[in-house]
Design an enzyme around this catalytic site. Sequence first.
Site, PDB file in Angstrom:
ATOM      1  N   THR A 182      32.975  44.487  53.434  1.00  0.00           N
ATOM      2  CA  THR A 182      33.535  45.740  53.088  1.00  0.00           C
ATOM      3  C   THR A 182      32.483  46.860  52.729  1.00  0.00           C
ATOM      4  OG1 THR A 182      35.476  44.456  52.360  1.00  0.00           O
ATOM      5  CG2 THR A 182      34.906  46.529  51.070  1.00  0.00           C
ATOM      6  N   GLY A 237      39.009  38.367  48.751  1.00  0.00           N
ATOM      7  CA  GLY A 237      39.814  39.258  48.301  1.00  0.00           C
ATOM      8  C   GLY A 237      40.684  38.499  47.338  1.00  0.00           C
ATOM      9  N   THR A 266      33.172  44.028  46.543  1.00  0.00           N
ATOM     10  CA  THR A 266      33.346  43.222  48.000  1.00  0.00           C
ATOM     11  C   THR A 266      33.489  41.810  47.847  1.00  0.00           C
ATOM     12  OG1 THR A 266      31.991  42.793  50.128  1.00  0.00           O
ATOM     13  CG2 THR A 266      30.835  43.591  48.251  1.00  0.00           C
ATOM     14  N   GLY A 267      34.139  41.046  48.577  1.00  0.00           N
ATOM     15  CA  GLY A 267      34.008  39.504  48.695  1.00  0.00           C
ATOM     16  C   GLY A 267      35.416  39.082  48.810  1.00  0.00           C
ATOM     17  N   ARG A 321      48.206  40.738  56.166  1.00  0.00           N
ATOM     18  CA  ARG A 321      47.334  40.144  54.795  1.00  0.00           C
ATOM     19  C   ARG A 321      46.685  41.564  54.286  1.00  0.00           C
ATOM     20  NH1 ARG A 321      41.730  40.556  53.331  1.00  0.00           N
ATOM     21  NH2 ARG A 321      41.321  38.878  51.975  1.00  0.00           N
ATOM     22  N   VAL A 322      47.047  41.592  52.789  1.00  0.00           N
ATOM     23  CA  VAL A 322      46.378  42.802  52.180  1.00  0.00           C
ATOM     24  C   VAL A 322      45.261  41.973  51.245  1.00  0.00           C
ATOM     25  CG1 VAL A 322      46.335  44.479  50.662  1.00  0.00           C
ATOM     26  CG2 VAL A 322      48.060  44.402  52.638  1.00  0.00           C
ATOM     27  N   GLY A 323      44.107  42.526  51.126  1.00  0.00           N
ATOM     28  CA  GLY A 323      43.116  42.086  50.222  1.00  0.00           C
ATOM     29  C   GLY A 323      42.932  42.796  49.067  1.00  0.00           C
ATOM     30  N   ASP A 324      41.812  42.491  48.287  1.00  0.00           N
ATOM     31  CA  ASP A 324      41.695  43.356  46.887  1.00  0.00           C
ATOM     32  C   ASP A 324      41.041  44.873  47.169  1.00  0.00           C
ATOM     33  OD1 ASP A 324      39.195  42.441  48.219  1.00  0.00           O
ATOM     34  OD2 ASP A 324      38.170  43.002  46.621  1.00  0.00           O
TER      35      ASP A 324
END
Length: 304
Positions: free
Chosen positions: A170, A224, A221-222, A198-201
């Site tokens: 990211t 999520g 970043t990481g 899928r949705v991350g952070d």
Amino acid sequence: MYSIAIHGGAGTLPRALMTSSQESAYRAGLAAALDAGYAVLDLGGTSLDAVTAAVRMLEDDPLFNAGRGAVLTHEGTVELDASIMDGRTLAAGAVAGVRHVRNPVDLARAVMEHSPHVMLIGAGAEEFALASGMALVPNDHFLTDTRKAQLGRVLAGDARPANELSALGTVGAVARDRAGNLAAATSTGGMTGKRHGRVGDTPIIGAGTYADNAVCAVSATGHGEYFIRAAVAHDICARVAYSGLTLAAAADAVVLDRLQKMGGEGGIIAIDAQGGVVTSFNSEGMFRGARTSGGTREISIYRD
Ligand code: ASP
């Protein structure tokens, strides 16, 4: 002090495997984005414009997992998430699951500035992009051979091949301008082989992105799924606001202690109300850079 920090993800190559030409290419990409964002601040521009400019450059750089060069879903397509927050007003905008918007950070900003909403997803977000006058691009625009090969290896069961970048790449930026206003922005393709939808952070305000002039601005970043549950960006700001911790202590408490105990890999860049830059990561490295009106300019990948 005015300042900017950027990241290009927590998923670096293990140090022993990074060739000097790869390292130079990543450093050059980071430096270009850092200097573009800094130039905005130096010319008296806003922190919002600075973070937008820096993230847009990283989205266009195929080396990083955002915009062109983003990682692929399980189906081999690209689905992009992005967000932005204005620390002066606490206004925020986010988009998730977009497939045809060249610079998702611009769309997140349009959601913030030209809609009554904070987050738009999928087809609705893209209709809003068209209505805002943005040209859409085919999904192929984002695809690169490197990411296709990476997906192939992941689908073959090699979750994290030792000889390539991990899935975490990211991009993001935080800045403080001459007027003392903070802003944060983050943009991503998510994680390689993610399920469609899928949705991350990254587009979740308070998880991947947060900015409040009184406290700090954070871009994460990481992995999520962990960053969402730990509400990483807001938790860091809250610890500063409520406990009076320094930003560095709050960031380390969240990234090196809480998140690490949960099993969440990654890191953050942050900037405090005075423009001081903080980074913290529990991964082997994190592509990052920082530049301040105090005269510092640094691009780093590993711990030293
Ligand atoms: N945080 C991103 C996500 O989970 C991945 C990354 O940082 O590379 O979508």
